[in-house]
Design a protein around this motif. Structure first.
Motif, PDB file in Angstrom:
ATOM      1  N   UNK A 175      -6.266 -28.355 -68.696  1.00 42.75           N
ATOM      2  CA  UNK A 175      -5.034 -29.024 -69.091  1.00 42.75           C
ATOM      3  C   UNK A 175      -4.379 -29.687 -67.885  1.00 42.75           C
ATOM      4  N   UNK A 176      -3.070 -29.632 -67.843  1.00 42.34           N
ATOM      5  CA  UNK A 176      -2.340 -30.252 -66.715  1.00 42.34           C
ATOM      6  C   UNK A 176      -1.920 -29.205 -65.676  1.00 42.34           C
ATOM      7  N   UNK A 177      -2.505 -28.020 -65.745  1.00 48.48           N
ATOM      8  CA  UNK A 177      -2.051 -26.916 -64.894  1.00 48.48           C
ATOM      9  C   UNK A 177      -2.330 -27.140 -63.405  1.00 48.48           C
ATOM     10  N   UNK A 178      -3.225 -28.076 -63.056  1.00 46.77           N
ATOM     11  CA  UNK A 178      -3.545 -28.304 -61.642  1.00 46.77           C
ATOM     12  C   UNK A 178      -2.901 -29.572 -61.078  1.00 46.77           C
ATOM     13  N   UNK A 179      -1.951 -30.149 -61.806  1.00 42.07           N
ATOM     14  CA  UNK A 179      -1.293 -31.366 -61.317  1.00 42.07           C
ATOM     15  C   UNK A 179      -0.553 -31.133 -60.005  1.00 42.07           C
ATOM     16  N   UNK A 180      -0.097 -29.912 -59.773  1.00 39.61           N
ATOM     17  CA  UNK A 180       0.639 -29.616 -58.541  1.00 39.61           C
ATOM     18  C   UNK A 180      -0.178 -29.899 -57.291  1.00 39.61           C
ATOM     19  N   UNK A 181      -1.503 -29.849 -57.404  1.00 40.02           N
ATOM     20  CA  UNK A 181      -2.337 -30.130 -56.226  1.00 40.02           C
ATOM     21  C   UNK A 181      -2.151 -31.579 -55.768  1.00 40.02           C
ATOM     22  N   UNK A 182      -1.914 -32.487 -56.723  1.00 39.67           N
ATOM     23  CA  UNK A 182      -1.716 -33.897 -56.362  1.00 39.67           C
ATOM     24  C   UNK A 182      -0.441 -34.075 -55.557  1.00 39.67           C
ATOM     25  N   UNK A 183       0.618 -33.376 -55.961  1.00 38.94           N
ATOM     26  CA  UNK A 183       1.887 -33.490 -55.246  1.00 38.94           C
ATOM     27  C   UNK A 183       1.753 -32.956 -53.819  1.00 38.94           C
ATOM     28  N   UNK A 184       1.010 -31.870 -53.653  1.00 40.16           N
ATOM     29  CA  UNK A 184       0.806 -31.303 -52.317  1.00 40.16           C
ATOM     30  C   UNK A 184      -0.021 -32.244 -51.436  1.00 40.16           C
ATOM     31  N   UNK A 185      -0.876 -33.054 -52.061  1.00 37.54           N
ATOM     32  CA  UNK A 185      -1.746 -33.937 -51.283  1.00 37.54           C
ATOM     33  C   UNK A 185      -1.044 -35.205 -50.806  1.00 37.54           C
ATOM     34  N   UNK A 186       0.128 -35.522 -51.358  1.00 35.82           N
ATOM     35  CA  UNK A 186       0.833 -36.743 -50.958  1.00 35.82           C
ATOM     36  C   UNK A 186       1.125 -36.777 -49.457  1.00 35.82           C
ATOM     37  N   UNK A 187       1.769 -35.743 -48.879  1.00 43.93           N
ATOM     38  CA  UNK A 187       2.002 -35.795 -47.428  1.00 43.93           C
ATOM     39  C   UNK A 187       0.716 -35.789 -46.619  1.00 43.93           C
ATOM     40  N   UNK A 188      -0.323 -35.128 -47.124  1.00 42.08           N
ATOM     41  CA  UNK A 188      -1.606 -35.112 -46.410  1.00 42.08           C
ATOM     42  C   UNK A 188      -2.193 -36.522 -46.363  1.00 42.08           C
ATOM     43  N   UNK A 189      -2.172 -37.201 -47.508  1.00 46.04           N
ATOM     44  CA  UNK A 189      -2.679 -38.572 -47.562  1.00 46.04           C
ATOM     45  C   UNK A 189      -1.907 -39.472 -46.607  1.00 46.04           C
ATOM     46  N   UNK A 190      -0.583 -39.366 -46.632  1.00 45.37           N
ATOM     47  CA  UNK A 190       0.221 -40.262 -45.796  1.00 45.37           C
ATOM     48  C   UNK A 190      -0.007 -39.996 -44.313  1.00 45.37           C
ATOM     49  N   UNK A 191       0.055 -38.742 -43.900  1.00 45.90           N
ATOM     50  CA  UNK A 191      -0.070 -38.426 -42.469  1.00 45.90           C
ATOM     51  C   UNK A 191      -1.451 -38.827 -41.956  1.00 45.90           C
ATOM     52  N   UNK A 192      -2.501 -38.496 -42.693  1.00 42.88           N
ATOM     53  CA  UNK A 192      -3.859 -38.845 -42.259  1.00 42.88           C
ATOM     54  C   UNK A 192      -4.028 -40.359 -42.120  1.00 42.88           C
ATOM     55  N   UNK A 193      -3.651 -41.094 -43.162  1.00 38.45           N
ATOM     56  CA  UNK A 193      -3.890 -42.534 -43.156  1.00 38.45           C
ATOM     57  C   UNK A 193      -2.908 -43.276 -42.249  1.00 38.45           C
ATOM     58  N   UNK A 194      -1.711 -42.729 -42.059  1.00 39.62           N
ATOM     59  CA  UNK A 194      -0.778 -43.350 -41.111  1.00 39.62           C
ATOM     60  C   UNK A 194      -1.331 -43.264 -39.698  1.00 39.62           C
TER      61      UNK A 194
END
Length: 554
Positions: free
Chosen positions: A89-108
């Motif tokens: 279901x949608x129970x793992x959507x929280x992983x996407x929110x946690x990945x936002x700062x990771x994506x930004x810091x890595x790619x920045x």
């Protein structure tokens, strides 16, 4: 007649101060910025005043961040997010929110490296850490990207099959489109095609509204962590979470964005616009990932298919059966679009890296005759991947599994080098990381190492228990705390460094590589790098052996 005395005129000639040399390796990487949505002349150094001028500048800069993020929502991502939605279901959507700062810091960090240095990621690793790590990074990237490209063509075949189109002809047409778009000798034309494909990824939004999952449930699962399935399924859920991390934060992204920023001729002067471009890409990729998870969860909820994910084509058939034929077709078209743009980005990152390391001309601003090796690598990868998926009996499912596993194993290595390069003052000068970025990135590296170890163990021991996974997490956590404590103690007792002078950083560029002094390695760093090298070699060998054993067993 009186003649007026002539006035002597003198012109003061100021001596020309030569511009400082930079490390840019290909002279095609300097000049006008010719983006898909606008152009900025090389000598246009005026301040952007007013909303209209700033918006036009942003349009010209948009591209690297958008393409690298949307390219990340590729065929493998469709499978991973689809599996999460169909099985949990949608129970793992929280992983996407946690990945936002990771994506930004890595790619920045990589966009900073690209704009400031003018040198690709693989070449910097080679020059700053020696031939072993340079060769390792290129060989690793080449093999992993080649396999990833095969998964993109697997996605293309699945989409073609659902749409009822001929597999062979469709794959060949897709390969021609991917190659021809880069072979125009025009960076701007390539980027226009890529941005058009990025716009195609927005097809997932109307599909989301066609299925209409419950917004309240999705909002809740975005912010409240949930490991649905109970302790008995912890191992399965953990491996899926690792898959989400691996498909969202992939090693090729680092190499691609750094080189693409260089090829687009973006300099530190436009850093804030490129950061905005990156945020646009992150929003698009998170919206797409959430949409896939959400409409897949809503489609299969309460049906026999819930908890039984097969592949992306299975999702399309489920949409047709439980929503409408149009929904299934829309999903298949979005999958086809995602696979093609993923193939664009993965092939290009490899060609850039090899051109950077071996000193070949490597720019989309050059025609084929001006960069034969660069285009040969790009086209060769596409041709091989297309051929593999057309070979009858190819273990396509096993290839997909192998790609995800190897990417998860190797991701910590890429992150470690990224962190080290962004603390190298000879490379980034006033652009080096601050303490907060270092602390966050070090924590991310620790988490990635933990996930990598769990993934490696799960491949070697398919029946791994939840308790064993928790033990691995605990051991890695204790090791991380000890390492953090040691680092903190050294900083407190060591010689305090002078604060970084960041004045005038907008005009600072890295000098030529041959003028830089090789960084000195502390004993602690040598031990850490040695441990990382040993782990990566052992893990890669064991994983490859396991995959070969499975293939022979099949």
């Amino acid at each position: 007649m009186t003649t007026a005395p002539m006035k002597s005129s003198s012109v003061t000639i100021k001596p020309t101060v030569p511009a400082p040399r930079t490390a840019v390796l290909d002279d095609a990487h300097t000049g006008d910025i010719r983006g898909a949505l606008g152009t900025i002349k090389q000598h246009d150094i005026g301040e952007r005043r007013g909303l209209s001028a700033k918006f036009k500048t942003l349009l010209a800069i948009v591209g690297p961040g958008l393409i690298v993020m949307v390219g990340d929502n590729d065929a493998g991502a469709f499978a991973t997010y689809g599996q999460a939605g169909q099985n949990y279901g949608t129970s793992l959507l929280w992983t996407l929110l946690l990945l936002v700062p990771v994506l930004y810091v890595n790619q920045e960090m990589v966009l900073r490296l690209g704009a400031v240095t003018g040198v690709g990621h693989a070449r910097l690793i080679l020059e700053r850490f020696g031939k072993f790590w340079g060769a390792f990074s290129v060989i690793d990237l080449f093999l992993l990207n080649a396999l990833t490209l095969v998964t993109e063509f697997i996605g293309i075949t699945l989409a073609l099959d659902y749409l009822g189109l001929p597999k062979t002809g469709g794959v060949l047409v897709a390969a021609v489109v991917i190659v021809a778009s880069a072979f125009t000798g025009s960076f701007q034309r390539f980027e226009r095609v890529a941005v058009l494909l990025c716009a195609g990824s927005l097809l997932l939004v109307p599909l989301y509204f066609m299925v209409h999952p419950k917004p309240s449930q999705m909002a809740h699962d975005f912010v409240v962590p949930n490991m649905r399935g109970g302790s008995g399924e912890l191992a399965t859920v953990m491996l899926l979470i690792i898959g989400i991390v691996g498909t969202t934060v992939a090693p090729w992204q680092l190499f691609f964005q750094q080189s693409y920023v260089i090829d687009k001729r973006i300099t530190p002067r436009f850093m804030k616009y490129e950061k905005a471009d990156l945020w646009i890409g992150i929003v698009v990729v998170i919206v797409g990932a959430a949409a896939i998870t959400g409409f897949t969860a809503a489609t299969f909820a309460g049906t026999d298919g819930f908890g039984h994910f097969t592949d992306q084509a299975g999702v399309a058939r489920g949409l047709e059966a439980h929503v409408s034929k149009a929904a299934g077709v829309l999903f298949a078209i979005a999958l086809l679009d995602a696979s093609i743009i993923g193939a664009f980005a993965v092939s290009l990152s490899t060609a850039y890296a090899i051109g950077d390391v071996f000193g070949m001309k490597h720019s989309l601003h050059r025609g084929v005759n001006g960069a034969k090796g660069f285009y040969a690598v790009y086209a060769g990868l596409v041709a091989v991947a297309a051929t593999i998926v057309l070979i009858p009996g190819s273990p396509l499912g096993l290839l997909t599994q192998g790609v995800q596993t190897l990417a998860g194993v190797l991701l910590p290595s890429a992150s470690v080098f990224l962190l080290l390069l962004c603390n190298d003052k000879a490379v980034l000068g006033p652009w080096v990381n601050g303490p907060k970025t270092n602390a966050f990135t070090a924590a991310v590296v620790g988490v990635l190492v933990t996930l990598s170890v769990i993934l490696t163990a799960s491949v070697l021991f398919p029946d791994i228990t939840s308790n064993a996974i928790l033990d691995i997490m605990a051991a890695c956590g204790v090791t991380g705390i000890l390492a953090a404590g040691y680092s903190f103690t050294r900083r407190r007792t060591g010689t305090k460094e002078d604060p970084i002078d960041r004045t005038g950083k907008e005009n600072w560029r890295m000098p030529p590589l041959e003028t830089l002094t090789r960084p000195t390695m502390s004993t602690a760093r040598k031990i850490g790098m040695g441990a990382l090298r040993t782990y990566l070699l052992i893990a890669m060998i064991l994983v490859v052996i396991k995959i070969v054993q499975v293939a022979l067993g099949q």
